[in-house]
Design a protein around this motif. Structure first.
Motif, short mmCIF file in Angstrom:
data_model
loop_
_atom_site.label_atom_id
_atom_site.label_comp_id
_atom_site.label_asym_id
_atom_site.label_seq_id
_atom_site.Cartn_x
_atom_site.Cartn_y
_atom_site.Cartn_z
N SER A 45 10.07 -10.56 -12.38
CA SER A 45 8.62 -10.63 -12.57
C SER A 45 8.17 -12.02 -13.04
O SER A 45 6.97 -12.31 -13.05
N ASP A 48 5.87 -14.30 -10.73
CA ASP A 48 4.48 -13.83 -10.67
C ASP A 48 3.72 -14.21 -11.93
O ASP A 48 2.55 -14.58 -11.88
N ARG A 49 4.39 -14.13 -13.06
CA ARG A 49 3.77 -14.52 -14.33
C ARG A 49 3.43 -16.01 -14.31
O ARG A 49 2.36 -16.43 -14.75
N ASP A 52 0.35 -16.66 -12.22
CA ASP A 52 -0.86 -16.30 -12.97
C ASP A 52 -1.24 -17.41 -13.96
O ASP A 52 -2.42 -17.77 -14.09
N LEU A 53 -0.26 -17.95 -14.65
CA LEU A 53 -0.53 -19.02 -15.62
C LEU A 53 -0.99 -20.29 -14.92
O LEU A 53 -1.86 -21.00 -15.43
N LYS A 55 -2.73 -20.43 -12.23
CA LYS A 55 -4.13 -20.22 -11.87
C LYS A 55 -5.04 -20.50 -13.06
O LYS A 55 -6.11 -21.10 -12.90
N ILE A 56 -4.61 -20.08 -14.24
CA ILE A 56 -5.40 -20.35 -15.45
C ILE A 56 -5.46 -21.85 -15.71
O ILE A 56 -6.52 -22.39 -16.04
#
Length: 106
Positions: A45, A48-49, A52-53, A55-56
Motif C-alpha cells: 500500500s 499509493d500512500r 496521495d502525498l 498530490k498534496i
C-alpha cells in the motif's frame, strides 16, 4: 497482527513493532509467516500512500506560486518539506528487504 505492528500516524501506515529480535527461533514459523504476509500487504500500500502525498505537495506548490504573504509562504514551504520527508521515509520502509535465511530488517 496488532501485537506486531503499531500505527504510525505521521506515515499513515502501520510499521513493525516486534518485541524481540527477528530470528527464526524467536517466533514460531506460523507466526513469522503471518507477520511477513501482513507486512507485505502493508508494504504493497506504500506506493499509493506516496502518490496521495505527492498530490498534496503539488497542491501546496501551486498555492506557494500564488502566495504573496511571506509568513504563509514559509509555512507552505515547511509543510512541503515535511511531506517530502514522510515520502522519503515511506520509500525506506518500502525498500525494506527480507532475508528469509535468518534476519529481517524491519
Amino acid at each position: 497482527m496488532e501485537k506486531f505492528f503499531k500505527n504510525d500516524s505521521r506515515l499513515g501506515i502501520p510499521v513493525p513493532d516486534l518485541d524481540r529480535e527477528w530470528e527464526w527461533e524467536a517466533y514460531p514459523a506460523e507466526v513469522q509467516d503471518r507477520i511477513l504476509l501482513h507486512w507485505e500487504n502493508i508494504r504493497g500500500s506504500i506506493p499509493d500512500r506516496i502518490v496521495d502525498l505527492e498530490k498534496i505537495i503539488n497542491k501546496k506548490q501551486s498555492q506557494l506560486e500564488d502566495e504573496q504573504d511571506f509568513k504563509k509562504s514559509c509555512c507552505l514551504n515547511s509543510e512541503i518539506a515535511e511531506l517530502a520527508s514522510v515520502i522519503n521515509e515511506l520509500w525506506l520502509w518500502y525498500r525494506t528487504s527480507q532475508d528469509v535465511t535468518g534476519k529481517i530488517h524491519l
